[in-house]
Write a protein that holds these residues in place. Structure first.
Motif, short mmCIF file in Angstrom:
data_model
loop_
_atom_site.label_atom_id
_atom_site.label_comp_id
_atom_site.label_asym_id
_atom_site.label_seq_id
_atom_site.Cartn_x
_atom_site.Cartn_y
_atom_site.Cartn_z
N ASP A 337 5.14 -14.05 8.43
CA ASP A 337 3.66 -13.65 7.46
C ASP A 337 4.86 -13.31 6.49
OD1 ASP A 337 2.53 -11.50 5.79
OD2 ASP A 337 1.71 -10.36 7.02
N LEU A 338 4.91 -13.89 4.59
CA LEU A 338 6.13 -12.91 4.63
C LEU A 338 6.23 -11.80 3.93
CD1 LEU A 338 8.42 -14.50 2.07
CD2 LEU A 338 6.55 -14.36 0.59
N ASP A 339 5.38 -10.98 3.57
CA ASP A 339 5.34 -9.25 3.75
C ASP A 339 5.71 -8.65 4.96
OD1 ASP A 339 3.52 -10.00 1.24
OD2 ASP A 339 1.87 -9.17 3.14
N GLN A 340 6.15 -9.42 6.38
CA GLN A 340 7.39 -9.15 6.92
C GLN A 340 8.48 -8.98 7.50
OE1 GLN A 340 6.26 -6.19 9.42
NE2 GLN A 340 4.04 -6.82 7.57
N VAL A 341 8.81 -10.06 6.10
CA VAL A 341 10.22 -10.66 6.31
C VAL A 341 11.44 -10.29 5.49
CG1 VAL A 341 11.54 -12.67 5.56
CG2 VAL A 341 9.48 -13.47 7.13
N SER A 342 12.27 -9.50 5.98
CA SER A 342 13.33 -9.01 5.49
C SER A 342 15.16 -9.86 5.56
CB SER A 342 14.09 -8.16 5.97
OG SER A 342 13.85 -7.72 7.68
N ILE A 343 15.81 -10.38 4.14
CA ILE A 343 16.37 -11.28 4.53
C ILE A 343 18.20 -10.43 4.01
CG2 ILE A 343 17.79 -12.92 3.08
CD1 ILE A 343 15.05 -13.67 2.63
N TRP A 344 18.39 -10.52 4.76
CA TRP A 344 20.20 -9.66 4.15
C TRP A 344 21.61 -11.14 3.94
CZ3 TRP A 344 17.63 -7.40 7.69
CH2 TRP A 344 16.97 -6.41 7.61
N ILE A 345 21.76 -9.91 2.72
CA ILE A 345 23.39 -11.58 2.30
C ILE A 345 24.52 -10.61 3.34
CG2 ILE A 345 24.69 -12.11 0.60
CD1 ILE A 345 22.28 -13.32 -0.57
N SER A 346 25.30 -10.09 4.54
CA SER A 346 26.50 -9.92 4.96
C SER A 346 25.39 -8.53 5.03
CB SER A 346 28.01 -9.47 4.06
OG SER A 346 28.59 -8.51 4.68
N ASP A 347 26.17 -7.32 4.36
CA ASP A 347 24.88 -6.12 5.00
C ASP A 347 24.00 -5.17 3.39
OD1 ASP A 347 26.85 -5.32 3.22
OD2 ASP A 347 27.79 -3.86 3.74
N LEU A 348 23.62 -6.10 2.33
CA LEU A 348 23.02 -5.90 1.56
C LEU A 348 21.94 -6.68 2.18
CD1 LEU A 348 25.25 -7.15 -1.44
CD2 LEU A 348 24.79 -4.69 -0.07
N CYS A 349 20.15 -5.46 2.06
CA CYS A 349 19.67 -6.37 1.98
C CYS A 349 18.39 -6.79 0.71
CB CYS A 349 18.48 -5.38 2.87
SG CYS A 349 16.31 -5.54 3.50
N VAL A 350 18.13 -7.95 0.81
CA VAL A 350 17.86 -8.32 -0.80
C VAL A 350 16.37 -8.70 -0.71
CG1 VAL A 350 20.47 -9.25 -0.76
CG2 VAL A 350 18.96 -10.43 -0.17
N PHE A 351 15.75 -8.71 0.64
CA PHE A 351 14.44 -9.03 0.04
C PHE A 351 13.81 -8.28 1.38
CE2 PHE A 351 10.90 -10.89 1.75
CZ PHE A 351 10.40 -10.91 0.37
N ASP A 352 12.87 -7.46 1.00
CA ASP A 352 12.12 -6.93 2.49
C ASP A 352 10.91 -6.97 2.36
OD1 ASP A 352 11.63 -4.86 4.70
OD2 ASP A 352 12.25 -3.38 3.62
N GLY A 353 10.36 -7.96 1.88
CA GLY A 353 8.31 -8.21 1.24
C GLY A 353 8.34 -8.60 0.30
N THR A 354 8.98 -7.79 -0.91
CA THR A 354 9.44 -8.25 -1.43
C THR A 354 11.23 -8.09 -2.20
OG1 THR A 354 9.06 -5.62 -2.57
CG2 THR A 354 7.27 -7.26 -2.72
N ALA A 355 11.74 -8.29 -2.97
CA ALA A 355 12.75 -7.85 -3.52
C ALA A 355 13.32 -7.02 -3.99
CB ALA A 355 13.22 -8.68 -4.85
N THR A 356 14.73 -7.12 -3.37
CA THR A 356 15.79 -5.12 -3.15
C THR A 356 15.83 -4.50 -4.34
OG1 THR A 356 17.05 -5.55 -1.85
CG2 THR A 356 14.97 -5.39 -0.59
#
Length: 405
Positions: A337-356
């Motif tokens: 579920d894309l709404d539950q996904v989060s993405i980090w580049i190193s220690d930066l969360c750049v996506f958490d369901g939507t762009a951060t």
């Protein structure tokens, strides 16, 4: 582990790793296969028969020596491994099979064992017959020594820019055991072992079934998690010899777990070196996928992200385009579920369901070192896996357009 095996390049503390375990000797030799004049023949020998396990390429265009070694490792015991570089002995028909067999026969005559106790492989250019006149002259001259591990590692290299060696030790039942390994590979790297070669030794006593289980587990979580270019070599092989020279009873229970952990440490170190040494690469990319329902799901997503040429190209120019992470993950065949996904580049969360809303310049700074760390959490469970790759540069294209071993 001995030394800093998380290093991006060669680790001098591990030089000669393959013969650090008791009861093993090795050597390298210049037979004249490579036009460069660099070493191109290697031999590893156990003082006495060793329990053995191996995994091989799943590529259907399998090289001749792989067929021979599969037969020789079927009984779970080996005395030696002989390898040439500069010629893959692949797509060479019956002559190639005969040449690989002869390499094992020449080696067996040299060390005093049966040809069936010899593992054989080749690496290099495809479609050329082995220069057997050179090998018939060279193999009888080989002189393995207890300090020859580094020479072995050097002699199996083709497009590698540095030797890949790693070593670990562990204690069990009051005895200290050693696990050593070396590998080669920089291009045609996308192992699927059910032009990457890896060799491991240990002086621990490990029964055949236990060795096979530990070895496959380690390979699945190390070499099978590396990709440079998505191409699986015709010659991919990885083998381990366990000769029990340090003494003690066959490992079991906690002792066997300690061995498995040491083996995984060594294979992971070698796999990460391989990713960093990708042809034309300027950085290693580490991709961890967490929050998966199973390790298999996490593995599939991580490997797919690591393989993405769009992401690899972006990172070569410090572009933190996390949309390419999402794109690649979405074709891995793992529902989420894309709404539950989060993405980090190193220690930066750049996506958490939507762009951060992290500024692009700030995220770009995190891609400018020798290693880029990416993480994607699927928000589904507790399983995770890590894959390793490298960036894709113009140099990779130039190198492979001009490539001849």
């Amino acid at each position: 582990m001995t030394g800093n095996h998380d290093a991006l390049g060669a680790n001098p503390d591990a030089e000669g790793a393959l013969t650090r375990a008791q009861g093993f000797s090795a050597c390298g030799f210049t037979a004249g296969i490579k036009e460069s004049g660099l070493p191109d023949l290697a031999l590893l020998v156990s003082d006495h028969p060793a329990t053995a396990a191996a995994v091989y390429t799943q590529n259907q265009s399998t090289a001749a020596p792989v067929h021979i070694s599969k037969a020789h490792t079927a009984n779970g015991s080996l005395r030696a491994a002989v390898v040439n570089s500069g010629n893959a002995n692949c797509a060479t028909g019956e002559q190639g099979l005969a040449d690989a067999r002869e390499m094992t026969q020449l080696t067996a005559s040299l060390i005093g064992c049966e040809a069936e106790e010899v593992f054989v492989n080749s690496t290099g250019i495809i479609g050329h017959y082995l220069p057997m006149d050179l090998l018939r002259s060279a193999i009888p001259q080989l002189a393995p020594a207890s300090d020859g591990g580094a020479d072995f590692a050097r002699s199996i290299m083709t497009t590698d820019t540095f030797q890949k060696e790693a070593v670990a030790s562990f204690e069990a039942n009051g005895v200290t055991y050693t696990v050593g390994g070396c590998a080669k590979g920089a291009g045609m790297i996308h192992p699927d072992m059910a032009t990457m070669l890896a060799f491991f030794t240990t002086d621990a006593p490990v029964a055949a079934g236990a060795l096979e289980s530990c070895f496959r587990f380690a390979m699945d979580r190390s070499f099978n998690m590396v990709t440079v270019d998505g191409d699986t070599s015709t010659n991919d092989s990885s083998v381990i010899l366990a000769n029990g020279a340090a003494g003690g009873e066959p490992l079991s229970g906690a002792s066997l777990e300690a061995f498995g952990s040491a083996l995984l440490d060594v294979s992971t170190a070698l796999a990460k070196m391989m990713a960093r040494d990708g042809e034309g690469a300027t950085k290693r990319i580490s991709i961890t996928v967490s929050g998966a329902k199973s390790w298999n799901d996490a593995r599939d997503v991580a490997r797919t992200i690591a393989l993405s040429p769009l992401l690899k190209a972006a990172l070569s120019k410090y572009d933190p385009n996390w949309g390419r992470i999402l794109m690649a993950a979405g074709r891995a065949g793992v529902p989420y579920d894309l709404d539950q996904v989060s993405i980090w580049i190193s220690d930066l969360c750049v996506f958490d369901g939507t762009a951060t809303g992290v500024p692009e310049a700030e995220a770009s700074q995190k891609t400018q070192g020798d290693e880029v760390f990416l993480r994607m959490d699927l928000g589904q469970g507790d399983a995770e896996a890590t894959a390793w790759g490298c960036d894709l540069t113009e140099e990779y294209v130039r190198f492979n357009a001009d490539y001849v071993t």
